[in-house]
Write a protein that holds these residues in place. Structure first.
Motif, PDB file in Angstrom:
ATOM      1  N   ARG A  49       0.840  -1.204   0.000  1.00 19.56           N
ATOM      2  CA  ARG A  49       0.000   0.000   0.000  1.00 19.56           C
ATOM      3  C   ARG A  49       0.875   1.255   0.000  1.00 19.56           C
ATOM      4  NH1 ARG A  49      -2.649  -1.314   4.076  1.00 19.56           N
ATOM      5  NH2 ARG A  49      -4.341  -2.363   3.026  1.00 19.56           N
ATOM      6  N   ALA A  50       1.997   1.189   0.690  1.00 19.97           N
ATOM      7  CA  ALA A  50       2.891   2.347   0.775  1.00 19.97           C
ATOM      8  C   ALA A  50       3.561   2.653  -0.558  1.00 19.97           C
ATOM      9  CB  ALA A  50       3.945   2.117   1.848  1.00 19.97           C
ATOM     10  N   ILE A  51       3.842   1.645  -1.369  1.00 15.57           N
ATOM     11  CA  ILE A  51       4.514   1.902  -2.644  1.00 15.57           C
ATOM     12  C   ILE A  51       3.535   2.031  -3.807  1.00 15.57           C
ATOM     13  CG2 ILE A  51       6.607   0.725  -1.903  1.00 15.57           C
ATOM     14  CD1 ILE A  51       5.798  -1.556  -3.839  1.00 15.57           C
ATOM     15  N   ALA A  52       2.236   1.983  -3.519  1.00 11.09           N
ATOM     16  CA  ALA A  52       1.238   2.055  -4.598  1.00 11.09           C
ATOM     17  C   ALA A  52       1.293   3.374  -5.362  1.00 11.09           C
ATOM     18  CB  ALA A  52      -0.162   1.835  -4.027  1.00 11.09           C
ATOM     19  N   ALA A  53       1.825   4.399  -4.750  1.00 16.72           N
ATOM     20  CA  ALA A  53       1.904   5.705  -5.411  1.00 16.72           C
ATOM     21  C   ALA A  53       3.173   5.867  -6.239  1.00 16.72           C
ATOM     22  CB  ALA A  53       1.817   6.810  -4.370  1.00 16.72           C
ATOM     23  N   ASN A  54       4.103   4.933  -6.151  1.00 17.89           N
ATOM     24  CA  ASN A  54       5.371   5.039  -6.860  1.00 17.89           C
ATOM     25  C   ASN A  54       5.343   4.149  -8.105  1.00 17.89           C
ATOM     26  OD1 ASN A  54       8.037   4.904  -7.734  1.00 17.89           O
ATOM     27  ND2 ASN A  54       8.833   5.161  -5.659  1.00 17.89           N
ATOM     28  N   PRO A  55       5.186   4.758  -9.292  1.00 17.40           N
ATOM     29  CA  PRO A  55       5.063   3.951 -10.512  1.00 17.40           C
ATOM     30  C   PRO A  55       6.323   3.148 -10.851  1.00 17.40           C
ATOM     31  CG  PRO A  55       5.108   6.293 -11.035  1.00 17.40           C
ATOM     32  CD  PRO A  55       5.072   6.177  -9.553  1.00 17.40           C
ATOM     33  N   HIS A  56       7.489   3.636 -10.459  1.00 21.71           N
ATOM     34  CA  HIS A  56       8.732   2.922 -10.765  1.00 21.71           C
ATOM     35  C   HIS A  56       8.827   1.616  -9.974  1.00 21.71           C
ATOM     36  CE1 HIS A  56      10.163   6.234 -13.174  1.00 21.71           C
ATOM     37  NE2 HIS A  56       9.915   7.078 -12.179  1.00 21.71           N
ATOM     38  N   LEU A  57       8.483   1.667  -8.704  1.00 22.80           N
ATOM     39  CA  LEU A  57       8.510   0.451  -7.890  1.00 22.80           C
ATOM     40  C   LEU A  57       7.433  -0.545  -8.342  1.00 22.80           C
ATOM     41  CD1 LEU A  57       9.127   1.916  -4.319  1.00 22.80           C
ATOM     42  CD2 LEU A  57      10.751   0.741  -5.804  1.00 22.80           C
ATOM     43  N   LEU A  58       6.266  -0.024  -8.715  1.00 22.05           N
ATOM     44  CA  LEU A  58       5.202  -0.907  -9.198  1.00 22.05           C
ATOM     45  C   LEU A  58       5.599  -1.571 -10.512  1.00 22.05           C
ATOM     46  CD1 LEU A  58       2.005   1.163  -8.376  1.00 22.05           C
ATOM     47  CD2 LEU A  58       2.845  -0.898  -7.232  1.00 22.05           C
ATOM     48  N   ALA A  59       6.304  -0.834 -11.357  1.00 29.32           N
ATOM     49  CA  ALA A  59       6.762  -1.410 -12.618  1.00 29.32           C
ATOM     50  C   ALA A  59       7.770  -2.529 -12.358  1.00 29.32           C
ATOM     51  CB  ALA A  59       7.393  -0.326 -13.500  1.00 29.32           C
ATOM     52  N   ASP A  60       8.607  -2.369 -11.333  1.00 29.49           N
ATOM     53  CA  ASP A  60       9.551  -3.431 -10.971  1.00 29.49           C
ATOM     54  C   ASP A  60       8.815  -4.701 -10.539  1.00 29.49           C
ATOM     55  OD1 ASP A  60      11.720  -1.849 -11.528  1.00 29.49           O
ATOM     56  OD2 ASP A  60      12.098  -1.300  -9.432  1.00 29.49           O
ATOM     57  N   LEU A  61       7.676  -4.520  -9.879  1.00 31.79           N
ATOM     58  CA  LEU A  61       6.877  -5.664  -9.438  1.00 31.79           C
ATOM     59  C   LEU A  61       5.967  -6.203 -10.534  1.00 31.79           C
ATOM     60  CD1 LEU A  61       5.764  -4.433  -5.904  1.00 31.79           C
ATOM     61  CD2 LEU A  61       7.476  -6.152  -6.447  1.00 31.79           C
ATOM     62  N   GLY A  62       5.781  -5.404 -11.584  1.00 35.98           N
ATOM     63  CA  GLY A  62       4.899  -5.819 -12.668  1.00 35.98           C
ATOM     64  C   GLY A  62       3.428  -5.669 -12.315  1.00 35.98           C
ATOM     65  N   LEU A  63       3.122  -4.675 -11.482  1.00 37.42           N
ATOM     66  CA  LEU A  63       1.745  -4.442 -11.054  1.00 37.42           C
ATOM     67  C   LEU A  63       1.298  -3.044 -11.439  1.00 37.42           C
ATOM     68  CD1 LEU A  63       1.898  -5.794  -7.378  1.00 37.42           C
ATOM     69  CD2 LEU A  63       0.834  -6.908  -9.330  1.00 37.42           C
ATOM     70  N   THR A  64       0.004  -2.891 -11.626  1.00 36.32           N
ATOM     71  CA  THR A  64      -0.564  -1.557 -11.781  1.00 36.32           C
ATOM     72  C   THR A  64      -0.938  -1.053 -10.390  1.00 36.32           C
ATOM     73  OG1 THR A  64      -2.835  -2.342 -12.005  1.00 36.32           O
ATOM     74  CG2 THR A  64      -1.523  -2.166 -14.037  1.00 36.32           C
TER      75      THR A  64
END
Length: 78
Positions: A49-64
């Motif tokens: 939930r804390a990284i949901a606002a960071n598009p770069h970290l989400l891209a690393d996880l492969g999630l929207t």
């Protein structure tokens, strides 16, 4: 007047008394393990939930963002 359990229709396994042999030796370990797994799941979902606002970290996880928030908002027992 007491009514025998068998007459009321309860299965036979309800009538037997629990013995020490019926309990698993590691029942406390299993309980603690389940609680630790749930705590870990809560922590992981808080981090997600804390990284949901960071598009770069989400891209690393492969999630929207929506997928991350959907996973983060699940109850800890699922």
């Amino acid at each position: 007047m007491s009514i025998p359990i068998a007459v009321r229709g309860f299965p036979a396994r309800v009538r037997r008394s629990a013995t020490a042999a019926d309990h698993k030796q590691n029942s406390w370990e299993a309980l603690i393990g389940r609680w630790l797994a749930r705590i870990e799941r809560i922590n992981q979902r808080d981090d997600l939930r804390a990284i949901a606002a960071n598009p770069h970290l989400l891209a690393d996880l492969g999630l929207t963002r929506e997928e991350a928030l959907e996973q983060a908002n699940k109850p800890f027992w699922r």
